[in-house]
Design a protein around this motif. Structure first.
Motif, PDB file in Angstrom:
ATOM      1  N   GLU A 173       0.841  -1.200   0.000  1.00 37.47           N
ATOM      2  CA  GLU A 173       0.000   0.000   0.000  1.00 37.47           C
ATOM      3  C   GLU A 173       0.875   1.249   0.000  1.00 37.47           C
ATOM      4  N   PRO A 174       0.519   2.262  -0.807  1.00 35.49           N
ATOM      5  CA  PRO A 174       1.294   3.508  -0.763  1.00 35.49           C
ATOM      6  C   PRO A 174       1.073   4.235   0.568  1.00 35.49           C
ATOM      7  N   SER A 175       2.140   4.750   1.118  1.00 36.80           N
ATOM      8  CA  SER A 175       2.040   5.517   2.365  1.00 36.80           C
ATOM      9  C   SER A 175       1.594   6.942   2.053  1.00 36.80           C
ATOM     10  N   LEU A 179       2.760   9.436 -13.738  1.00 36.51           N
ATOM     11  CA  LEU A 179       1.441   8.827 -13.914  1.00 36.51           C
ATOM     12  C   LEU A 179       1.203   7.609 -13.036  1.00 36.51           C
ATOM     13  N   VAL A 180       2.267   6.927 -12.653  1.00 41.23           N
ATOM     14  CA  VAL A 180       2.126   5.652 -11.951  1.00 41.23           C
ATOM     15  C   VAL A 180       3.254   5.485 -10.934  1.00 41.23           C
ATOM     16  N   SER A 181       2.922   4.807  -9.845  1.00 39.07           N
ATOM     17  CA  SER A 181       3.931   4.430  -8.864  1.00 39.07           C
ATOM     18  C   SER A 181       3.862   2.916  -8.701  1.00 39.07           C
ATOM     19  N   LEU A 182       4.988   2.258  -8.930  1.00 44.46           N
ATOM     20  CA  LEU A 182       5.069   0.823  -8.678  1.00 44.46           C
ATOM     21  C   LEU A 182       5.722   0.618  -7.320  1.00 44.46           C
ATOM     22  N   ILE A 183       5.117  -0.243  -6.528  1.00 44.91           N
ATOM     23  CA  ILE A 183       5.688  -0.604  -5.234  1.00 44.91           C
ATOM     24  C   ILE A 183       5.966  -2.102  -5.264  1.00 44.91           C
ATOM     25  N   VAL A 184       7.204  -2.443  -4.958  1.00 48.95           N
ATOM     26  CA  VAL A 184       7.632  -3.840  -4.915  1.00 48.95           C
ATOM     27  C   VAL A 184       7.836  -4.194  -3.457  1.00 48.95           C
ATOM     28  N   ARG A 185       7.125  -5.210  -3.013  1.00 44.05           N
ATOM     29  CA  ARG A 185       7.261  -5.614  -1.612  1.00 44.05           C
ATOM     30  C   ARG A 185       8.045  -6.919  -1.514  1.00 44.05           C
ATOM     31  N   SER A 186       8.556  -7.156  -0.352  1.00 45.65           N
ATOM     32  CA  SER A 186       9.228  -8.420  -0.082  1.00 45.65           C
ATOM     33  C   SER A 186       8.198  -9.539  -0.264  1.00 45.65           C
ATOM     34  N   PRO A 187       8.490 -10.609  -0.942  1.00 47.20           N
ATOM     35  CA  PRO A 187       9.777 -11.217  -1.248  1.00 47.20           C
ATOM     36  C   PRO A 187      10.339 -10.877  -2.624  1.00 47.20           C
ATOM     37  N   TYR A 188       9.844  -9.843  -3.285  1.00 49.85           N
ATOM     38  CA  TYR A 188      10.398  -9.333  -4.547  1.00 49.85           C
ATOM     39  C   TYR A 188      10.302 -10.329  -5.704  1.00 49.85           C
ATOM     40  N   ASP A 189       9.116 -10.882  -5.922  1.00 48.60           N
ATOM     41  CA  ASP A 189       8.897 -11.723  -7.099  1.00 48.60           C
ATOM     42  C   ASP A 189       7.820 -11.063  -7.961  1.00 48.60           C
ATOM     43  N   ASP A 190       7.429 -11.701  -9.059  1.00 48.14           N
ATOM     44  CA  ASP A 190       6.452 -11.096  -9.971  1.00 48.14           C
ATOM     45  C   ASP A 190       5.115 -10.788  -9.297  1.00 48.14           C
ATOM     46  N   ASP A 191       4.758 -11.576  -8.293  1.00 45.05           N
ATOM     47  CA  ASP A 191       3.495 -11.345  -7.577  1.00 45.05           C
ATOM     48  C   ASP A 191       3.624 -10.281  -6.493  1.00 45.05           C
ATOM     49  N   SER A 192       4.790  -9.674  -6.377  1.00 42.75           N
ATOM     50  CA  SER A 192       5.052  -8.678  -5.330  1.00 42.75           C
ATOM     51  C   SER A 192       5.115  -7.260  -5.882  1.00 42.75           C
ATOM     52  N   ILE A 193       4.656  -7.049  -7.113  1.00 39.68           N
ATOM     53  CA  ILE A 193       4.711  -5.741  -7.764  1.00 39.68           C
ATOM     54  C   ILE A 193       3.289  -5.205  -7.909  1.00 39.68           C
ATOM     55  N   PHE A 194       3.069  -3.982  -7.432  1.00 39.89           N
ATOM     56  CA  PHE A 194       1.741  -3.374  -7.454  1.00 39.89           C
ATOM     57  C   PHE A 194       1.832  -1.970  -8.034  1.00 39.89           C
ATOM     58  N   ALA A 195       0.808  -1.581  -8.802  1.00 38.85           N
ATOM     59  CA  ALA A 195       0.777  -0.262  -9.440  1.00 38.85           C
ATOM     60  C   ALA A 195      -0.317   0.583  -8.809  1.00 38.85           C
ATOM     61  N   TRP A 196      -0.036   1.888  -8.652  1.00 42.92           N
ATOM     62  CA  TRP A 196      -0.954   2.826  -8.001  1.00 42.92           C
ATOM     63  C   TRP A 196      -1.001   4.137  -8.773  1.00 42.92           C
ATOM     64  N   ASP A 197      -2.157   4.802  -8.735  1.00 41.67           N
ATOM     65  CA  ASP A 197      -2.251   6.148  -9.303  1.00 41.67           C
ATOM     66  C   ASP A 197      -2.005   7.177  -8.204  1.00 41.67           C
ATOM     67  N   SER A 198      -2.071   8.446  -8.549  1.00 42.56           N
ATOM     68  CA  SER A 198      -1.726   9.514  -7.599  1.00 42.56           C
ATOM     69  C   SER A 198      -2.728   9.652  -6.458  1.00 42.56           C
TER      70      SER A 198
END
Length: 109
Positions: A68-70, A80-99
């Protein structure tokens, strides 16, 4: 690789690519000038960036496991977009968010 995954903790990069008809395609990453990282933050001064229309947003890690974006992420939103990669840093750990902090559908190809 444990070393590679550990090196992702609290890093920040600029997303480079194209946006057309509401679809964002990322095809490169840029290390921002004068970026800073610490135990709980990663950032860079936007004023040192050259004018480049291909800069679409940022990607950074959340080693705590939350994607979740803080409030700080939203206040420092870039592009336009913010990607947040969470642990454990695999393909399922990448999330995209708008402003506004709304989740954006993401496809990794």
């Amino acid at each position: 690789n444990v070393f590679v995954k550990k090196s992702l903790d609290l890093k920040i990069l600029i997303l480079k690519g194209k946006s057309k008809n509401g679809e964002i395609k990322i095809d490169g990453l840029v290390i921002p000038p004068f970026s800073e990282t610490g135990p709980t933050f990663a950032g860079f001064p936007h004023s040192f960036l050259p004018f480049d229309m291909s800069y679409l947003g940022i990607v950074h890690s959340h080693p705590s496991g939350s994607a979740e974006p803080s409030v700080t992420d939203l206040h420092n939103f870039f592009g336009l977009v913010s990607l947040i990669v969470r642990s454990p840093y695999d393909d399922d750990s990448i999330f995209a968010w708008d402003s506004n902090g709304n989740k954006i559908p993401l496809s990794i190809i």
